[in-house]
Design a protein around this motif. Structure first.
Motif, PDB file in Angstrom:
ATOM      1  N   PRO A   1       0.752  -1.255  -0.155  1.00  0.00           N
ATOM      2  CA  PRO A   1      -0.041  -0.089  -0.081  1.00  0.00           C
ATOM      3  C   PRO A   1       0.763   1.302   0.102  1.00  0.00           C
ATOM      4  O   PRO A   1       1.846   1.202   0.488  1.00  0.00           O
ATOM      5  CB  PRO A   1      -0.705  -0.295   1.280  1.00  0.00           C
ATOM      6  N   LEU A   2       0.450   2.464  -0.498  1.00  0.00           N
ATOM      7  CA  LEU A   2       0.903   3.642  -0.378  1.00  0.00           C
ATOM      8  C   LEU A   2       0.677   4.325   0.669  1.00  0.00           C
ATOM      9  O   LEU A   2      -0.596   4.452   0.957  1.00  0.00           O
ATOM     10  CB  LEU A   2       0.600   4.439  -1.838  1.00  0.00           C
ATOM     11  N   ARG A   3       1.479   4.952   1.444  1.00  0.00           N
ATOM     12  CA  ARG A   3       1.338   5.921   2.552  1.00  0.00           C
ATOM     13  C   ARG A   3       1.713   7.165   2.538  1.00  0.00           C
ATOM     14  O   ARG A   3       2.807   7.354   1.892  1.00  0.00           O
ATOM     15  CB  ARG A   3       1.831   4.876   3.827  1.00  0.00           C
ATOM     16  N   PRO A   4       1.274   8.314   3.230  1.00  0.00           N
ATOM     17  CA  PRO A   4       2.025   9.341   3.284  1.00  0.00           C
ATOM     18  C   PRO A   4       3.437   9.116   3.796  1.00  0.00           C
ATOM     19  O   PRO A   4       3.935   8.491   4.522  1.00  0.00           O
ATOM     20  CB  PRO A   4       1.256  10.214   4.353  1.00  0.00           C
ATOM     21  N   GLY A   5       4.288  10.105   3.150  1.00  0.00           N
ATOM     22  CA  GLY A   5       5.691  10.297   3.454  1.00  0.00           C
ATOM     23  C   GLY A   5       6.533   9.318   2.510  1.00  0.00           C
ATOM     24  O   GLY A   5       7.826   9.286   2.518  1.00  0.00           O
ATOM     25  N   ALA A   6       5.937   8.490   1.570  1.00  0.00           N
ATOM     26  CA  ALA A   6       6.714   7.711   0.645  1.00  0.00           C
ATOM     27  C   ALA A   6       7.781   8.481  -0.151  1.00  0.00           C
ATOM     28  O   ALA A   6       7.242   9.574  -0.720  1.00  0.00           O
ATOM     29  CB  ALA A   6       5.730   6.799   0.048  1.00  0.00           C
ATOM     30  N   ARG A   7       9.032   7.900  -0.136  1.00  0.00           N
ATOM     31  CA  ARG A   7       9.838   8.580  -1.182  1.00  0.00           C
ATOM     32  C   ARG A   7       9.824   7.836  -2.406  1.00  0.00           C
ATOM     33  O   ARG A   7      10.420   6.332  -2.396  1.00  0.00           O
ATOM     34  CB  ARG A   7      11.156   8.663  -0.504  1.00  0.00           C
ATOM     35  N   LEU A   8       9.629   8.366  -3.576  1.00  0.00           N
ATOM     36  CA  LEU A   8       9.713   7.666  -4.879  1.00  0.00           C
ATOM     37  C   LEU A   8      10.234   8.433  -5.901  1.00  0.00           C
ATOM     38  O   LEU A   8      10.841   9.436  -5.631  1.00  0.00           O
ATOM     39  CB  LEU A   8       8.012   7.492  -5.262  1.00  0.00           C
ATOM     40  N   LEU A   9      10.518   7.969  -7.179  1.00  0.00           N
ATOM     41  CA  LEU A   9      10.822   8.666  -8.467  1.00  0.00           C
ATOM     42  C   LEU A   9       9.705   9.013  -9.369  1.00  0.00           C
ATOM     43  O   LEU A   9       8.840   8.035  -9.168  1.00  0.00           O
ATOM     44  CB  LEU A   9      11.803   7.813  -9.091  1.00  0.00           C
ATOM     45  N   LEU A  10       9.763  10.027  -9.899  1.00  0.00           N
ATOM     46  CA  LEU A  10       8.643  10.581 -10.600  1.00  0.00           C
ATOM     47  C   LEU A  10       9.194  10.698 -12.036  1.00  0.00           C
ATOM     48  O   LEU A  10      10.160  11.361 -11.921  1.00  0.00           O
ATOM     49  CB  LEU A  10       7.766  11.653 -10.040  1.00  0.00           C
ATOM     50  N   LYS A  11       8.503  10.076 -12.954  1.00  0.00           N
ATOM     51  CA  LYS A  11       9.037  10.187 -14.455  1.00  0.00           C
ATOM     52  C   LYS A  11       7.994  10.843 -14.969  1.00  0.00           C
ATOM     53  O   LYS A  11       6.738  10.366 -15.209  1.00  0.00           O
ATOM     54  CB  LYS A  11       9.363   8.758 -15.004  1.00  0.00           C
ATOM     55  N   HIS A  12       8.351  11.913 -15.674  1.00  0.00           N
ATOM     56  CA  HIS A  12       7.240  12.857 -16.425  1.00  0.00           C
ATOM     57  C   HIS A  12       8.034  13.254 -17.738  1.00  0.00           C
ATOM     58  O   HIS A  12       9.113  13.846 -17.931  1.00  0.00           O
ATOM     59  CB  HIS A  12       7.220  14.238 -15.727  1.00  0.00           C
ATOM     60  N   GLY A  13       7.625  12.551 -18.893  1.00  0.00           N
ATOM     61  CA  GLY A  13       7.868  12.844 -20.221  1.00  0.00           C
ATOM     62  C   GLY A  13       9.337  11.896 -20.291  1.00  0.00           C
ATOM     63  O   GLY A  13       9.435  10.931 -19.734  1.00  0.00           O
ATOM     64  N   THR A  14      10.338  12.802 -20.255  1.00  0.00           N
ATOM     65  CA  THR A  14      11.792  12.148 -20.288  1.00  0.00           C
ATOM     66  C   THR A  14      12.355  12.578 -19.249  1.00  0.00           C
ATOM     67  O   THR A  14      13.853  12.242 -19.135  1.00  0.00           O
ATOM     68  CB  THR A  14      12.349  12.569 -21.474  1.00  0.00           C
ATOM     69  N   ARG A  15      12.009  13.054 -18.358  1.00  0.00           N
ATOM     70  CA  ARG A  15      12.689  13.523 -16.878  1.00  0.00           C
ATOM     71  C   ARG A  15      12.198  12.770 -15.797  1.00  0.00           C
ATOM     72  O   ARG A  15      11.032  12.475 -15.733  1.00  0.00           O
ATOM     73  CB  ARG A  15      12.326  15.211 -16.845  1.00  0.00           C
ATOM     74  N   THR A  16      13.098  12.425 -14.930  1.00  0.00           N
ATOM     75  CA  THR A  16      12.945  11.776 -13.760  1.00  0.00           C
ATOM     76  C   THR A  16      13.577  12.664 -12.790  1.00  0.00           C
ATOM     77  O   THR A  16      14.554  12.914 -12.592  1.00  0.00           O
ATOM     78  CB  THR A  16      13.727  10.327 -13.802  1.00  0.00           C
ATOM     79  N   THR A  17      12.619  12.519 -11.542  1.00  0.00           N
ATOM     80  CA  THR A  17      13.115  13.381 -10.281  1.00  0.00           C
ATOM     81  C   THR A  17      12.660  12.800  -9.105  1.00  0.00           C
ATOM     82  O   THR A  17      11.635  11.875  -9.098  1.00  0.00           O
ATOM     83  CB  THR A  17      12.455  14.741 -10.632  1.00  0.00           C
TER      84      THR A  17
END
Length: 436
Positions: A336-352
């Motif tokens: 499950p997803l919980r508040p505070g999770a640290r993830l990578l976000l990929k938007h188009g060709t950018r990952t942050t």
């Protein structure tokens, strides 16, 4: 230089519950459009005879691995290609099990039309409502309800009318206009109303499925519900540094929205630097105009600092880069997803890097209503969350553009995709409390 020519291409997907006949329907589409080889038909015919069947089992044309066939399920999104004299088609065939709703999201995310199947003996069931809700949130422009196995019910006219009316009420509540939804009674097994209208359904006076697929009007770029200027995520910076091209510097990628021509002013996001397009290169030569979906290399008049992950956009409607946003996500992770999770976000060709803030809502696709402040989002849950980003991204609202308004959330440790995200409050487009 010549302008790019357009082709009549329709991207579609299938969805439905287990045993609604999706494999048979897709096999029938391939068979009736003569998109399978003779030796494939022969193999299917022999296999069908071995099974004691009097007619070819067309589902064998699209079944996946042998282990999947033995279990009677398909667990991947498989892409099929077929054509008629009027159009070519790319079809994403998605599985029906509830635990594979994630694959429906993947298969329908770029679809201009989705064929949603129901078994005429069962009608609109929970999984039908779930799929319709997901397709509405994804902004799928056109929808077909294929009421399959219509030959197996008594009083087929009444059954079809009741199912069509229930589905029309559901799709209206989810935001589709009546002209964007069509209900068709079909028998994928016997071919009724697939390639041609059937005499076995005199109560139905609409087009066959293939006739509808050939003629349904669709947005050519299918990028969203609003016309946008250029959106060009930079995938590669090309600098060959050869004797023939000592000063060549090009930016390669696929146009996500709009069009571009030499002489157009563009803005580089997120930096905000402005420059002008000097040339459009392709492996087949230069173009005078490139439109949505075309992979090209852009050369600019100025030497500016551009790297993979940047977006070249039209200055007139360029999105403002943001480092915090609210978004709708379909959670695809087993944990499950919980508040505070640290993830990578990929938007188009950018990952942050990204940190999940609050879980704002969870969407109940059966009641078509949001539940505020959930503690977690579990597998296949759809919800609205807040995110903080390490770097700004120039994202459009998903309801404006499906490509630049979407993103992925990725596990930084394992690299697997955990969520498909839609920028903005997409849930607000669903009429609360409309379901039953």
């Amino acid at each position: 230089m010549a302008a790019e020519s357009t082709t009549q291409l329709l991207r579609l997907a299938t969805a439905g519950s287990v045993d609604d006949g999706k494999s048979t329907l897709v096999g029938r589409l391939l068979y009736d459009t003569k998109s399978v080889l003779a030796d494939q038909i022969d193999a299917v015919t022999r296999a069908s005879v071995d099974k004691g069947l009097a007619t070819p089992d067309l589902s064998l044309l699209v079944d996946g691995l042998r282990a999947e066939r033995e279990q009677g399920i398909t667990i991947d999104v498989a892409h099929r290609y077929f054509a008629t004299p009027k159009r070519t088609f790319v079809l994403a065939d998605t599985p029906g099990h509830v635990q594979y709703t994630r694959n429906t999201v993947s298969g329908a995310s770029t679809a201009q039309l989705v064929i949603l199947l129901v078994d005429a003996r069962k009608g609109v069931i929970e999984q039908t409502r779930r799929h319709a809700a997901v397709l509405a949130l994804l902004g799928v422009p056109k929808l077909v309800l294929a009421v399959n196995k219509i030959d197996l019910v008594a009083d087929a006219a009444r059954v079809f009318t009741e199912i069509a009316a229930e589905f029309a009420a559901l799709t209206a509540a989810l935001g589709w206009a009546p002209e964007d939804v069509l209900e068709i009674p079909v028998s994928a097994l016997h071919g009724d109303n697939i390639a041609a209208r059937s005499n076995n359904t005199p109560y139905y006076d609409g087009p066959s499925l293939i006739e509808h697929l050939e003629s349904v009007p669709v947005d050519a770029d299918s990028s969203g519900r609003h016309a946008l200027g250029l959106r060009f995520p930079v995938q590669y910076v090309i600098r060959p540094r050869t004797a023939d091209y000592p000063d060549y510097r090009g930016y390669a990628g696929q146009i996500a929205a709009g069009s571009v021509a030499p002489g157009d002013e563009i803005v580089v996001l997120p930096s905000g630097i402005r420059t002008t397009v000097a040339r459009i290169d392709t492996p087949d030569g230069e173009l005078a105009l490139a439109q949505t979906g075309r992979s090209v290399t852009l050369l600019l008049t100025d030497e500016v600092d551009i790297s993979r992950g940047d977006i070249l956009a039209s200055p007139a409607d360029a999105p403002e880069p943001v480092d915090a946003l609210d978004a709708t996500v379909c959670w695809l992770g087993d944990k499950p997803l919980r508040p505070g999770a640290r993830l990578l976000l990929k938007h188009g060709t950018r990952t942050t890097q990204a940190i999940v803030g609050a879980l704002l809502e969870r969407f109940d696709e059966q009641r078509l209503a949001p539940e505020p402040d959930p503690e977690t989002l579990s597998l296949n849950d759809i919800g609205r969350i807040s995110l903080r980003l390490a770097e700004p991204i120039p994202a459009d609202d998903y309801r404006v553009n499906r490509h630049t308004g979407s993103f992925l959330l990725i596990d930084p440790a394992g690299g697997n995709t955990l969520a498909a995200g839609l920028v903005g409050d997409v849930l607000s487009g669903v009429e609360v409390g409309a379901g039953g």
